[in-house]
Design an enzyme around this catalytic site. Structure first.
Site, mmCIF file in Angstrom:
data_model
loop_
_atom_site.group_PDB
_atom_site.id
_atom_site.type_symbol
_atom_site.label_atom_id
_atom_site.label_comp_id
_atom_site.label_asym_id
_atom_site.label_seq_id
_atom_site.Cartn_x
_atom_site.Cartn_y
_atom_site.Cartn_z
ATOM 1 C CB ALA A 265 -0.933 -0.021 1.204
ATOM 2 C CG HIS A 266 -1.200 4.771 0.925
ATOM 3 N ND1 HIS A 266 -1.028 5.444 2.099
ATOM 4 C CD2 HIS A 266 -2.356 4.093 1.053
ATOM 5 C CE1 HIS A 266 -2.040 5.210 2.893
ATOM 6 N NE2 HIS A 266 -2.877 4.383 2.297
ATOM 7 C CG ASN A 267 2.787 7.192 2.067
ATOM 8 O OD1 ASN A 267 1.635 7.309 1.653
ATOM 9 N ND2 ASN A 267 3.692 8.105 1.861
#
Lengths: 331, 331, 331
Positions: free
Chosen positions: B230-232
């Site tokens: 997922a993001h980051n």
């Protein structure tokens, strides 16, 4: 369009009733009309049979006396159903480029897209490279398909929908009937997928088409990456589902639900509105009250888990043992 | 580039400070500079607000007195943030073939690839058929992209990277803000993905771009098939992750970790170096000591599991009951 | 084809035996012939070494006295094996369109397909748009590839096979050897994938090629969407596997098994015929008796789960404590 007599030949059935009637499609027993074929398996569904408006019903001879319409008698009803679905499956055009009958409006279409017959695309749509849109797909206004997406025949995509790369919409459902030799026979899935407005769908997610009716993703739904949505699932308005979750066939999820990542939801369940499911849980029963639900094994140092897991598999025996001991002491 | 006054109009905010200042991008409160916008939600992040060097901050009026810079006052900060991200999202070129500005060097490029504006490709790169590389992507030397891969705008791929078919890098993260009517508003993800050197990525894996900063896969990492990053998320050097694992947003995984298959790791966690996670476990807390961790329910004959699972859901009650019984006996 | 002396140079090994012999490929110790190279790690595999018919064996000096053939002595056997696999990996043609040597018969081939060298396609095959078929793939009669599928070099697909969009067949397995600095070295997977007749494969499923021998999906198997099948897995005749399941390397599944959705099966296991695994279970041991097996944590209201999970992690301690208490009371 086949006569009932032709269908009887295709699936090796005995007709009780009018072989000459025309059948144009297949539908579930509760909604089938008099030009449609349906099937009923087992005494459990007897009442649906009695009330059915179908033109004809595939069934076992045991259910014949309850059949209010033309009957096709077979031994293995589900197998006969699986076989006949293939006769009603629409063929798709396998082509190069954009079919002349497609209405692409002012869509921006990038390289190597293939767009089928009678596709209708709304205003201000973007279709990223290497995307495939099969025959009879409808796409609403302002929808954005990133790249490398496959939308199979007859699916409907609403307005303001955002689809990430690698998404497959309208793949065949996982439905198979077993024959006497233990071989699987695939059911051709005749339903489609309907995606509402303002939906977003994450990378490499797969949404199967319905068996007879449609799989539905309602307005405002958010789907993350690598999600599996099986045939005939309905995801209610404004629900959000995190990555790598899988929902099995015919389950209905209410409005404003929040389903964590990697959740498994088994088939034919009803989950009411406003339910939150903790990440990695399995949902194995209907949920009728809003609230948060969880079912996961907590993480432990591996050595500790080994001890705990040993007792876990004996939990019923230990508790019974402790109870007996206590009782004996008391006596 | 917008003035603060324009931004206030886009998100229906009240400016406290200088409407004329120019904002060129968005960043997190702790790193934003004086030409950047940030947002702060809740008293929990008050100290970050007080220390922020940002040009302007979106916040509730309750936090205004702690704001050291220009403020944009709104009721729903996260929703306002979600809305403004879209104004800073870069458009991509939707095109056919290879953009004339792309520097493809001596890359072998197979059929039906689409390569965007200002892409820079190193030496001895192979790009398999039907691969899409969006604008401003950088790819290092000796990197091998098998086929049917999508790398979205602005991502960076290092040297000696091997990517299997169906991989998506740089898809939008799963971040959404809710409005008063319960509708989700998508956050446009403005960060990107940085893949280090000597990384391999398995088939159909998806790696989302960061919200404001970048998702990072460090040197030497091995990712198997069908993984969700997922993001980051940050995956540390030389860590290896087996198939079908999912890692939620903003989690940081240390160096030399070995994560089994089908593991779920929830968001915003820190996992230290040299951690081993047993296959199918869920990681729901920070891990601060190296070692092996597991949390799975052992497999049992179904009949046995039914008995055990019945007791499991009542475990707290049974233990309390047994303790009381024991205590009573003792008295 | 290399001499043993050349191979010794590639992996920095000491030859004991005939440096001049020709090695044409790599195989497992138990099946390698006298023109083939193999490797043996650890005393556990000593008997395989003693019985090996291989032309040469990579091993530690500790096993040299048991080596019946030419030896290549190294410190890190698995790392040396990983390195040498790359010398035997076949290069694929990176091309545009259909290679002139491909025998496509009467196949319907839609837009933007890429078909490699020496591909052989049977009668009445359909190949949907944007599909990639690499060199030396064989496809049987009446097989239907929907769209956007990647079949990598040398794989074999049987008759009457149905493949959904986004499927990857023949991706590299997840096998890596660690060096002294803790860096991973990828093993080039030299086996392939063999798909039998009457198989169906769901959307975005990935099937890795074998390390030395082949990954096998036998006749009549049904695979749902988003499944991971690792290197050297064998799925027996007429077995069905539901969506999002992952099977780790070298596991063998019997005939007529039914594996639920989201099941994880660890590597190197044997599961006998006629086994049913409940959805979301983990299989962490061999299964030698037919029947149904389950291992999942039941779903609970979150508040209840928090209490239960607290006791769960202390289960061994509590049971020990209760037993001691009981014993004390008795005395």
């Amino acid at each position: 369009m086949y006569t009932l007599g032709q269908i009887a030949e295709f699936i090796d059935a005995k007709v009780v009733g009018d072989s000459a009637i025309q059948i144009d499609s297949i539908a579930s027993a509760t909604i089938a009309k008099n030009t449609q074929l349906t099937y009923v398996v087992g005494q459990k569904h007897k009442q649906e049979l009695i009330n059915s408006q179908a033109g004809a019903v595939i069934l076992n001879k045991e259910l014949l006396e309850d059949c209010p319409t033309n009957a096709l008698i077979v031994n293995n009803v589900y197998l006969a159903f699986a076989k006949i679905t293939h006769y009603f499956k629409k063929q798709v055009t396998h082509q190069i480029g954009i079919h002349p009958s497609a209405k692409t409006n002012n869509a921006k279409i990038a390289g190597n897209c293939v767009i089928g017959k009678n596709v209708v695309i709304g205003n201000n749509v973007t279709i990223g490279a290497n995307t495939i849109i099969e025959d009879n797909v409808n796409i609403g206004d302002n929808t954005y398909l990133q790249a490398n997406i496959v939308i199979l025949q007859g699916c409907t995509i609403g307005n303001n929908v955002f689809i990430s790369p690698g998404v497959v919409i309208g793949s065949e459902g996982f439905g198979n009937a077993k024959d006497d030799q233990g071989h699987w026979h695939t059911i051709a899935h005749l339903g489609s997928v309907i995606i509402g407005n303002d939906v977003s769908i994450g990378a490499n997610t797969a949404i199967d088409r319905g068996t007879l009716e449609d799989t539905q993703i309602h307005n405002g739904v958010r789907l993350d990456n690598l999600i599996q949505i099986a045939h005939n699932v309905i995801v209610g308005k404004d629900s959000a589902i995190a990555a790598s979750t899988a929902i099995a066939g015919s389950t209905v999820i209410g409005k404003r639900c929040m389903i964590g990542g990697m959740v498994g939801i088994i088939g034919h369940l009803n989950i009411c509105n406003d339910v939150v499911i903790g990440g990695k849980s399995i949902v194995d029963r209907n949920i009728t009250s809003p609230g948060m639900y969880t079912g996961i094994m907590p993480l432990m140092p591996h050595r500790q888990w080994k001890k705990v897991s040993l007792w876990l598999t004996k939990l019923d025996k230990i508790i019974t043992y402790l109870n007996i001991k206590l009782k004996n002491l008391k006596d």
